[in-house]
Design an enzyme around this catalytic site. Sequence first.
Site, PDB file in Angstrom:
ATOM      1  N   HIS A 131      25.031  68.375   1.030  1.00  0.00           N
ATOM      2  CA  HIS A 131      23.797  69.093   1.370  1.00  0.00           C
ATOM      3  C   HIS A 131      24.026  70.579   1.609  1.00  0.00           C
ATOM      4  O   HIS A 131      23.404  71.423   0.968  1.00  0.00           O
ATOM      5  CB  HIS A 131      23.143  68.474   2.611  1.00  0.00           C
ATOM      6  N   HIS A 135      17.283  58.770   3.624  1.00  0.00           N
ATOM      7  CA  HIS A 135      17.547  60.206   3.539  1.00  0.00           C
ATOM      8  C   HIS A 135      19.048  60.456   3.554  1.00  0.00           C
ATOM      9  O   HIS A 135      19.743  60.068   4.496  1.00  0.00           O
ATOM     10  CB  HIS A 135      16.875  60.893   4.726  1.00  0.00           C
TER      11      HIS A 135
END
Length: 235
Positions: A48, A6
């Site tokens: 992100h 991730h």
Amino acid sequence: MMLIGHRGLAGLAPENTLASLRAASAHGLAMVEFDVRLSRDGVPLVFHDDTLERTTDGTGPVAARDWAEIARLDAGSWFAPAFAGEKVPSLEQALGLCLDLGLAVNMEIKPDAGREIETADTALALALGSWPDGIAPPLVSSFAIPCLEAARRVAPHWPRALLLEGLPPDWRERARSLGVEALHLDHRTLEAEQVETVRAAGFSVRAYTVNDPVRARQLRDWGVTGVFSDFPHSS
């Protein structure tokens, strides 16, 4: 069941950096996920949040800074002193390193509001130009339906996945209209019957973000085909 790093390997290195991709490779992972958005001047970069504060020494919205400014920021010190000076990578840099390391890629498109099509078009044009024939192409995922529609138009032969927090009543219609091969779902909302139903409809199921090895094994037993993890080496 595939274990997918991730944001690279966010448990062991600063997320969405080249260091995190190297960490994933060093720990034997075959695939990584990372996020892609645009700078003010339209450069696709790996990041992100929509603002810079949490993972860099910069401030303000990513979309308010040109790439040249973002590229100078420290994206590692917040994680640990050993990563001081780590930079925000461009998409081109991240894809190049993944190719060098032999890592499969899940490229999640995270657009700012109103830039959905621009973000997908720009990121995919660069990725198409960077990714060689003969190597399995990146998986393109997004919560944003316009991004997946753009991906189908720009790179119709690349696999796509629809990101959802939970499974809405119209999930079949959404998935089929977008031509995705998988649903990526928050593992906290998942139940065994849902996994069975989605798999029976012909879609893969991948779950995020799973950092508990007991939960990972349960999801595997349910038929989940992949899990995203910050600590996949312990899942």
